[in-house]
Design a protein around this motif. Structure first.
Motif, PDB file in Angstrom:
ATOM      1  N   THR A  63      -1.452  12.410   3.890  1.00  0.00           N
ATOM      2  CA  THR A  63      -0.764  11.270   3.519  1.00  0.00           C
ATOM      3  C   THR A  63      -0.182  11.502   1.839  1.00  0.00           C
ATOM      4  O   THR A  63       0.847  11.686   1.405  1.00  0.00           O
ATOM      5  CB  THR A  63      -1.372   9.848   3.291  1.00  0.00           C
ATOM      6  N   VAL A  64      -1.377  12.019   1.061  1.00  0.00           N
ATOM      7  CA  VAL A  64      -1.189  12.449  -0.128  1.00  0.00           C
ATOM      8  C   VAL A  64       0.062  13.556  -0.513  1.00  0.00           C
ATOM      9  O   VAL A  64       0.791  13.484  -1.322  1.00  0.00           O
ATOM     10  CB  VAL A  64      -2.169  12.697  -1.074  1.00  0.00           C
ATOM     11  N   ASN A  65      -0.235  14.772   0.633  1.00  0.00           N
ATOM     12  CA  ASN A  65       0.747  15.825   0.501  1.00  0.00           C
ATOM     13  C   ASN A  65       2.231  15.175   0.741  1.00  0.00           C
ATOM     14  O   ASN A  65       3.076  15.880   0.105  1.00  0.00           O
ATOM     15  CB  ASN A  65       0.314  16.871   1.661  1.00  0.00           C
ATOM     16  N   LYS A  66       2.295  14.540   1.559  1.00  0.00           N
ATOM     17  CA  LYS A  66       3.590  13.899   1.977  1.00  0.00           C
ATOM     18  C   LYS A  66       4.340  13.124   1.072  1.00  0.00           C
ATOM     19  O   LYS A  66       5.483  13.226   0.615  1.00  0.00           O
ATOM     20  CB  LYS A  66       3.650  13.146   3.503  1.00  0.00           C
ATOM     21  N   VAL A  67       3.431  12.313   0.393  1.00  0.00           N
ATOM     22  CA  VAL A  67       3.919  11.557  -0.766  1.00  0.00           C
ATOM     23  C   VAL A  67       4.401  12.504  -1.694  1.00  0.00           C
ATOM     24  O   VAL A  67       5.352  12.373  -2.541  1.00  0.00           O
ATOM     25  CB  VAL A  67       2.865  10.470  -1.411  1.00  0.00           C
ATOM     26  N   LYS A  68       3.700  13.601  -2.100  1.00  0.00           N
ATOM     27  CA  LYS A  68       4.162  14.504  -3.324  1.00  0.00           C
ATOM     28  C   LYS A  68       5.466  15.286  -2.926  1.00  0.00           C
ATOM     29  O   LYS A  68       6.267  15.359  -3.720  1.00  0.00           O
ATOM     30  CB  LYS A  68       2.906  15.097  -3.530  1.00  0.00           C
ATOM     31  N   ALA A  69       5.423  15.525  -1.717  1.00  0.00           N
ATOM     32  CA  ALA A  69       6.631  16.357  -0.976  1.00  0.00           C
ATOM     33  C   ALA A  69       7.875  15.326  -1.166  1.00  0.00           C
ATOM     34  O   ALA A  69       8.932  15.870  -1.963  1.00  0.00           O
ATOM     35  CB  ALA A  69       6.628  16.534   0.136  1.00  0.00           C
ATOM     36  N   VAL A  70       7.716  14.069  -1.009  1.00  0.00           N
ATOM     37  CA  VAL A  70       9.033  13.248  -0.889  1.00  0.00           C
ATOM     38  C   VAL A  70       9.066  13.110  -2.549  1.00  0.00           C
ATOM     39  O   VAL A  70      10.460  13.038  -2.998  1.00  0.00           O
ATOM     40  CB  VAL A  70       8.779  11.839  -0.370  1.00  0.00           C
ATOM     41  N   CYS A  71       8.180  12.860  -3.680  1.00  0.00           N
ATOM     42  CA  CYS A  71       8.344  12.731  -4.975  1.00  0.00           C
ATOM     43  C   CYS A  71       8.959  13.796  -5.388  1.00  0.00           C
ATOM     44  O   CYS A  71       9.971  13.733  -6.412  1.00  0.00           O
ATOM     45  CB  CYS A  71       7.037  12.491  -5.699  1.00  0.00           C
ATOM     46  N   ALA A  72       8.783  15.228  -4.933  1.00  0.00           N
ATOM     47  CA  ALA A  72       9.278  16.097  -5.464  1.00  0.00           C
ATOM     48  C   ALA A  72      10.754  16.696  -5.042  1.00  0.00           C
ATOM     49  O   ALA A  72      11.283  17.244  -5.647  1.00  0.00           O
ATOM     50  CB  ALA A  72       8.433  17.493  -4.912  1.00  0.00           C
ATOM     51  N   GLU A  73      11.141  16.089  -4.053  1.00  0.00           N
ATOM     52  CA  GLU A  73      12.605  16.082  -3.268  1.00  0.00           C
ATOM     53  C   GLU A  73      13.572  15.962  -4.665  1.00  0.00           C
ATOM     54  O   GLU A  73      14.648  16.767  -4.626  1.00  0.00           O
ATOM     55  CB  GLU A  73      12.965  15.123  -2.320  1.00  0.00           C
ATOM     56  N   LYS A  74      13.467  14.716  -5.366  1.00  0.00           N
ATOM     57  CA  LYS A  74      14.427  14.577  -6.291  1.00  0.00           C
ATOM     58  C   LYS A  74      14.120  13.407  -7.063  1.00  0.00           C
ATOM     59  O   LYS A  74      13.007  12.786  -6.708  1.00  0.00           O
ATOM     60  CB  LYS A  74      15.904  14.349  -5.865  1.00  0.00           C
ATOM     61  N   THR A  75      14.692  13.024  -8.145  1.00  0.00           N
ATOM     62  CA  THR A  75      14.375  11.735  -9.178  1.00  0.00           C
ATOM     63  C   THR A  75      15.062  10.688  -8.229  1.00  0.00           C
ATOM     64  O   THR A  75      16.364  10.518  -8.220  1.00  0.00           O
ATOM     65  CB  THR A  75      14.869  11.965 -10.414  1.00  0.00           C
ATOM     66  N   TRP A  76      14.079   9.768  -7.596  1.00  0.00           N
ATOM     67  CA  TRP A  76      14.834   8.692  -7.038  1.00  0.00           C
ATOM     68  C   TRP A  76      15.090   7.558  -7.780  1.00  0.00           C
ATOM     69  O   TRP A  76      14.487   7.401  -8.858  1.00  0.00           O
ATOM     70  CB  TRP A  76      13.527   8.141  -5.755  1.00  0.00           C
ATOM     71  N   PRO A  77      16.097   6.863  -7.430  1.00  0.00           N
ATOM     72  CA  PRO A  77      16.502   5.429  -8.389  1.00  0.00           C
ATOM     73  C   PRO A  77      15.385   4.323  -8.345  1.00  0.00           C
ATOM     74  O   PRO A  77      14.578   4.476  -7.276  1.00  0.00           O
ATOM     75  CB  PRO A  77      17.559   4.714  -7.520  1.00  0.00           C
ATOM     76  N   VAL A  78      14.981   4.021  -9.528  1.00  0.00           N
ATOM     77  CA  VAL A  78      13.711   3.375  -9.557  1.00  0.00           C
ATOM     78  C   VAL A  78      13.724   2.142  -8.856  1.00  0.00           C
ATOM     79  O   VAL A  78      14.784   1.200  -8.661  1.00  0.00           O
ATOM     80  CB  VAL A  78      13.561   2.809 -11.123  1.00  0.00           C
ATOM     81  N   ASP A  79      12.756   1.852  -8.141  1.00  0.00           N
ATOM     82  CA  ASP A  79      12.622   0.699  -6.966  1.00  0.00           C
ATOM     83  C   ASP A  79      12.825  -0.713  -7.968  1.00  0.00           C
ATOM     84  O   ASP A  79      12.104  -0.978  -8.899  1.00  0.00           O
ATOM     85  CB  ASP A  79      11.331   0.319  -6.424  1.00  0.00           C
ATOM     86  N   PRO A  80      13.722  -1.530  -7.593  1.00  0.00           N
ATOM     87  CA  PRO A  80      14.025  -2.770  -8.334  1.00  0.00           C
ATOM     88  C   PRO A  80      12.726  -3.864  -8.605  1.00  0.00           C
ATOM     89  O   PRO A  80      12.579  -4.394  -9.535  1.00  0.00           O
ATOM     90  CB  PRO A  80      15.016  -3.612  -7.516  1.00  0.00           C
ATOM     91  N   LEU A  81      11.796  -3.921  -7.776  1.00  0.00           N
ATOM     92  CA  LEU A  81      10.322  -4.383  -7.725  1.00  0.00           C
ATOM     93  C   LEU A  81       9.912  -3.972  -9.099  1.00  0.00           C
ATOM     94  O   LEU A  81       8.995  -4.969  -9.850  1.00  0.00           O
ATOM     95  CB  LEU A  81       9.533  -4.578  -6.636  1.00  0.00           C
ATOM     96  N   LEU A  82       9.670  -2.785  -9.460  1.00  0.00           N
ATOM     97  CA  LEU A  82       9.293  -2.363 -10.622  1.00  0.00           C
ATOM     98  C   LEU A  82       9.533  -2.869 -11.924  1.00  0.00           C
ATOM     99  O   LEU A  82       8.930  -3.271 -12.701  1.00  0.00           O
ATOM    100  CB  LEU A  82       9.465  -0.744 -10.633  1.00  0.00           C
ATOM    101  N   ALA A  83      10.901  -3.330 -11.937  1.00  0.00           N
ATOM    102  CA  ALA A  83      11.436  -4.282 -13.119  1.00  0.00           C
ATOM    103  C   ALA A  83      10.814  -5.280 -13.330  1.00  0.00           C
ATOM    104  O   ALA A  83      10.564  -5.830 -14.345  1.00  0.00           O
ATOM    105  CB  ALA A  83      13.002  -3.992 -13.114  1.00  0.00           C
ATOM    106  N   LYS A  84      10.484  -5.893 -12.193  1.00  0.00           N
ATOM    107  CA  LYS A  84       9.596  -7.335 -12.211  1.00  0.00           C
ATOM    108  C   LYS A  84       8.198  -7.002 -12.558  1.00  0.00           C
ATOM    109  O   LYS A  84       7.644  -7.850 -13.138  1.00  0.00           O
ATOM    110  CB  LYS A  84      10.064  -8.093 -10.913  1.00  0.00           C
ATOM    111  N   LEU A  85       7.692  -5.899 -11.899  1.00  0.00           N
ATOM    112  CA  LEU A  85       6.125  -5.883 -12.221  1.00  0.00           C
ATOM    113  C   LEU A  85       5.658  -5.116 -13.562  1.00  0.00           C
ATOM    114  O   LEU A  85       4.687  -5.776 -14.128  1.00  0.00           O
ATOM    115  CB  LEU A  85       5.520  -4.816 -11.081  1.00  0.00           C
TER     116      LEU A  85
END
Length: 180
Positions: free
Chosen positions: A151-173
């Motif tokens: 799981t951690v390896n897959k998460v890191k791979a998806v993060c490394a693909e590109k800079t994703w637009p910030v999830d809108p929920l983060l702006a609330k949190l």
């Protein structure tokens, strides 16, 4: 069934990591065997922010696919720049068991992201899940032992693909981090 845990520091910002972990479309890339992920109820306005999800996991033949209904509570500590996602199974009349699927239960699953620096984040994931049905406990335990590393390896791979637009929920949190 054994509980499992994975922990590491990843070279990505908290905003990038939270986005990959929370976005349902991106979850399809890193959650093992996930074939459906649907948020069907959410309350991001109250003091306690939460959401409910319906998840289907594809199992290898001859096993039946599993489905889960979960509720996630988001807990924020702005001083330590930490977001905890506390997940537990729930019963929900809106998502009754379906024919052809075995209803599993998430006893608990916790995901915590904590900023170490502006460009690195500690990721901690632990889980205890009952897949339901009549699977031998020994088989389930054998399968879940590889979950944290995979799981951690897959998460890191998806993060490394590109800079994703910030999830809108983060702006609330964490408004300060979402705008950084």
């Amino acid at each position: 069934v054994i509980g499992i845990k994975g922990e590491c520091v990843v070279p990505f910002s908290l905003a990038q990591l939270f986005t990959v972990l929370h976005n349902p479309e991106l979850k399809m890339q890193w959650v093992d065997r996930l074939c459906n992920c649907e948020t069907f109820d959410q309350d991001y306005e109250g003091e306690t922010m939460r959401e409910s999800n319906y998840i289907v996991l594809e199992m290898p033949w001859p096993l039946w696919n599993r489905d889960f209904v979960t509720q996630t509570e988001f807990v924020v500590n702005t001083e330590t720049k930490t977001i905890s996602m506390l997940v537990k199974g729930c019963d929900c009349a809106a998502k009754p068991p379906k024919d052809g699927l075995v209803r599993g239960t998430v006893v608990f699953a916790n995901v915590e992201v904590s900023a170490v620096t502006d460009t690195s984040t500690r990721l901690t994931m632990d889980s205890c899940t009952d897949p339901g049905g009549v699977l031998p406990v020994m088989l389930v335990n054998m399968i879940v032992r590889s979950w944290p590393v995979n799981t951690v390896n897959k998460v890191k791979a998806v993060c490394a693909e590109k800079t994703w637009p910030v999830d809108p929920l983060l702006a609330k949190l964490m408004p300060d981090l979402a705008s950084a």
